[in-house]
Design a protein around this motif. Structure first.
Motif, PDB file in Angstrom:
ATOM      1  N   ALA A 273      47.832  34.006  40.731  1.00 55.77           N
ATOM      2  CA  ALA A 273      47.326  32.760  40.165  1.00 55.77           C
ATOM      3  C   ALA A 273      48.004  32.428  38.846  1.00 55.77           C
ATOM      4  O   ALA A 273      48.166  31.245  38.517  1.00 55.77           O
ATOM      5  CB  ALA A 273      45.816  32.859  39.964  1.00 55.77           C
TER       6      ALA A 273
ATOM      7  N   HIS B  35      45.497  38.323  44.034  1.00 58.34           N
ATOM      8  CA  HIS B  35      45.341  36.891  43.797  1.00 58.34           C
ATOM      9  C   HIS B  35      45.309  36.552  42.317  1.00 58.34           C
ATOM     10  O   HIS B  35      45.737  35.479  41.902  1.00 58.34           O
ATOM     11  CB  HIS B  35      44.070  36.384  44.495  1.00 58.34           C
ATOM     12  CG  HIS B  35      44.254  36.238  45.968  1.00 58.34           C
ATOM     13  ND1 HIS B  35      44.384  37.314  46.817  1.00 58.34           N
ATOM     14  CD2 HIS B  35      44.386  35.154  46.742  1.00 58.34           C
ATOM     15  CE1 HIS B  35      44.563  36.885  48.052  1.00 58.34           C
ATOM     16  NE2 HIS B  35      44.572  35.574  48.040  1.00 58.34           N
ATOM     17  N   GLY B  36      44.791  37.473  41.524  1.00 57.86           N
ATOM     18  CA  GLY B  36      44.750  37.205  40.091  1.00 57.86           C
ATOM     19  C   GLY B  36      46.140  37.108  39.495  1.00 57.86           C
ATOM     20  O   GLY B  36      46.434  36.194  38.720  1.00 57.86           O
TER      21      GLY B  36
ATOM     22  N   PHE C 113      42.098  42.683  46.463  1.00 54.37           N
ATOM     23  CA  PHE C 113      42.174  41.235  46.622  1.00 54.37           C
ATOM     24  C   PHE C 113      42.319  40.561  45.277  1.00 54.37           C
ATOM     25  O   PHE C 113      43.148  39.670  45.068  1.00 54.37           O
ATOM     26  CB  PHE C 113      40.898  40.764  47.338  1.00 54.37           C
ATOM     27  CG  PHE C 113      40.783  39.283  47.484  1.00 54.37           C
ATOM     28  CD1 PHE C 113      40.042  38.522  46.584  1.00 54.37           C
ATOM     29  CD2 PHE C 113      41.412  38.632  48.523  1.00 54.37           C
ATOM     30  CE1 PHE C 113      39.937  37.158  46.719  1.00 54.37           C
ATOM     31  CE2 PHE C 113      41.317  37.268  48.661  1.00 54.37           C
ATOM     32  CZ  PHE C 113      40.578  36.533  47.761  1.00 54.37           C
ATOM     33  N   ARG C 114      41.493  41.027  44.316  1.00 56.68           N
ATOM     34  CA  ARG C 114      41.497  40.355  43.017  1.00 56.68           C
ATOM     35  C   ARG C 114      42.793  40.615  42.261  1.00 56.68           C
ATOM     36  O   ARG C 114      43.302  39.721  41.589  1.00 56.68           O
ATOM     37  CB  ARG C 114      40.304  40.823  42.188  1.00 56.68           C
ATOM     38  CG  ARG C 114      40.092  39.899  41.044  1.00 56.68           C
ATOM     39  CD  ARG C 114      38.789  40.112  40.355  1.00 56.68           C
ATOM     40  NE  ARG C 114      39.064  40.046  38.928  1.00 56.68           N
ATOM     41  CZ  ARG C 114      38.587  40.858  38.025  1.00 56.68           C
ATOM     42  NH1 ARG C 114      37.763  41.807  38.377  1.00 56.68           N
ATOM     43  NH2 ARG C 114      38.923  40.739  36.770  1.00 56.68           N
TER      44      ARG C 114
END
Lengths: 435, 142
Positions: free
Chosen positions: A100, A96-97, A92-93
């Motif tokens: 972003a 999304h990281g 997930f990170r």
């Protein structure tokens, strides 16, 4: 009157520019590619190209040729597994990281290398570099995440099977080589769902070692890359498993699929990438014709097309096929023809035009014009040779090819043991021994 | 089964609260109890926990503590992630317990699960699921 309005707007801007005290613009001196080889074997190459977007990649000599017999298709799954949880960041990170900061993480595999690339704006390079290092050095391959990749694997394989060109080239390599390079880039059907995280871990342990990696950056500082390379990419040192030499066997594979076209490729073994003959084969490829130079054109200048159009009036396409690997290569002809126009391979003219050398130079220079091509060029050279040859050096090498070299290359092709793969409606297609 | 779990949670919370307030212990009359070393307190706690485990009674049906945990969404996801052998063992134990409870029987005493042998197999997966969910919520908030 809209045009006048626009014109007056532009004039305002120039007036304002003249009024402001403009300081001397900062000079950006063009930089050279810097290459460093660390004691662990890792090669670091970077180029400061003043672009607002940077691109960093890790190239690993872990392509499909290094798969073992019980883990065929593991590189395909690794390609899909780049976004899975690592020791430093969850899936997930990572997703999304990178999203972003507007970056992009992509993986591509050839038969010899795996390339993990991230590109993003220059300011956010630390964030995405962290994710890149995590993905290449510390993946966890959790069993439930790996089993969720199976549908994606099936979709990938289905898409590849839609394209006859991919099928022919995979079959060609399977027929031409006994080991290593005969492994397909795609996972075989019987291995879908059977590649366990253990197999993936073994492959990574054996092949993702610092001695086989290159860290390449465009638009990054060389010192930063060097620090990252020394600190983080030293997890596994050494050279890992030594791949075996590719053995050419020259077989034939025919795949009857129906339809109205026949895709066929006939090749012979050519030279390895590091040998001097490789450039000669490149020039020969352009002599014979490597695709049309005018979009949607008729490719009438290609010698192959000219020769074949004398033999048949039906529509066809032919181009020279040239693939070079680190210890071997394939050179030949790829043709697409109608099912009922059976053709033999034509005799080639041995006279060489300087035109083809220019074409090869132009193709190479145009490919390194954009950042993907430049990145590929720097990366593959750094990985295979540990240095970078500037485009000038490459063009000199191309110029150094004499017509004798090309003639010898053509003779090697004509006399060498052939390998063939074809697919389509094969009712009229000759066998290899009939050509 | 559910009632027992609720009771156990309440009791454990009470014990944790006591440990968090050492002044509370100081207020207790020290005259009657001998001053306890940490090791002795640990042994007392262990004895209590073991007594409570046996009093819950699910070990008499051959179950393990993580078999009885209430299945909210987190726990369901953690169960989905169990490796196959562990999941099969869990299913077997639950089915055996259901069968016994239907017949209003319990296992012979030598087959009861012992407190020392109870493995909390689900906890690592559950912790990971909760951590991932919290990470997602943290991200949504930003």
């Amino acid at each position: 009157n809209i045009g006048l309005h626009y014109l007056s707007k532009r004039l305002y801007v120039t007036q304002a520019a003249r009024k402001a005290e403009v300081a001397e613009p900062f000079k950006f001196p063009p930089q050279e590619v810097q290459v460093t080889k660390l004691p662990s074997g890792l090669v670091i190459a970077s180029l400061e190209n003043y672009s607002p977007a940077s691109r960093i990649g890790v190239l690993v000599r872990a392509g499909s040729r290094y798969e073992t017999f019980d883990s065929l298709g593991v590189t395909h799954l690794l390609r899909l597994a780049s976004g899975l949880t690592t020791k430093g960041a969850s899936a997930f990170r990572i997703c999304h990281g990178i999203e972003a900061v507007g970056g992009c993480l992509s993986v591509s595999t050839t038969r010899e290398t795996m390339v993990y690339t991230v590109d993003c704006l220059r300011d956010h390079i630390d964030t995405v570099m962290e994710y890149l290092i995590n993905v290449t050095t510390a993946p966890e391959f959790r069993p439930w995440e790996v089993s969720e990749l199976t549908p994606r694997l099936k979709v990938d394989i289905a898409i590849a099977q839609q394209s006859p060109q991919i099928g022919v080239i995979e079959n060609l390599h399977a027929a031409a080589y006994k080991n290593t390079l005969s492994n397909s880039l795609y996972c075989p059907d019987y291995m879908v769902g059977k590649i366990t995280p253990d197999k993936m871990h073994t492959f990574v342990q054996n092949n993702f070692t610092s001695g086989r990696m290159a860290l390449v950056g465009l638009g990054v500082d060389h010192a930063v890359l060097k620090q990252v390379g020394e600190q983080f990419l030293n997890i596994r040192s050494g050279t890992g498993t030594i791949g075996s030499k590719a053995l050419f066997r020259g077989g034939e594979l025919r795949s009857q699929t129906g339809g109205s076209l026949v895709h066929a490729a006939v090749v012979a073994e050519s030279a390895a990438a590091s040998s001097a003959e490789a450039t000669a084969f490149g020039v020969l490829q352009h002599v014979l014709g490597a695709g049309p130079h005018i979009k949607r054109g008729t490719n009438s200048t290609s010698r192959l097309s000219q020769a074949i159009s004398k033999a048949t009036a039906q529509p066809f396409d032919a181009s020279a096929f040239n693939a070079t690997y680190s210890d071997t290569g394939l050179f030949g002809v790829y043709t697409i023809s109608q099912a009922d126009s059976a053709r033999d391979v034509s005799h080639f003219h041995y006279a060489v035009l300087p035109l083809s050398q220019t074409q090869l130079k132009a193709e190479y220079l145009m490919s390194v014009e954009n950042s993907e091509g430049l990145f590929d060029a720097i990366g593959t050279q750094a990985l295979s040779e540990g240095t970078y040859h500037s485009p000038e050096a490459i063009t000199q090498r191309i110029d150094a090819v004499s017509s004798n070299d090309v003639v010898n290359a053509a003779k090697k092709f004509m006399s060498g043991k052939k390998s063939m793969a074809c697919s389509g409606n094969l009712v009229n297609t000759p066998f290899m021994d009939e050509i | 089964m559910r009632m027992l779990t609720g009771q156990r949670e309440q009791v454990t919370i009470e014990i944790e609260k006591r440990h968090q307030n050492p002044e509370f212990f100081a207020v207790l009359p020290r005259v009657k109890m001998a001053s306890k070393t940490p090791a002795a307190t640990g042994r007392l706690l262990f004895t209590f926990k073991k007594w409570y485990y046996n009093a819950c009674g699910f070990n008499k049906l051959g179950l393990v503590r993580d078999d009885t945990v209430y299945e909210n969404t987190d726990v369901k996801e953690a169960i989905r992630r169990l490796p196959e052998p562990v999941y099969n063992d869990r299913m077997f134990r639950i089915r055996r317990a259901l069968d016994l409870s239907m017949k209003h029987q319990i296992l012979p005493k030598d087959q009861w699960t012992k407190y020392e042998e109870d493995v909390h197999y689900l906890q690592p997966y559950l912790k990971e699921v909760i951590r991932e969910r919290k990470e997602k919520e943290e991200w949504q908030r930003k």
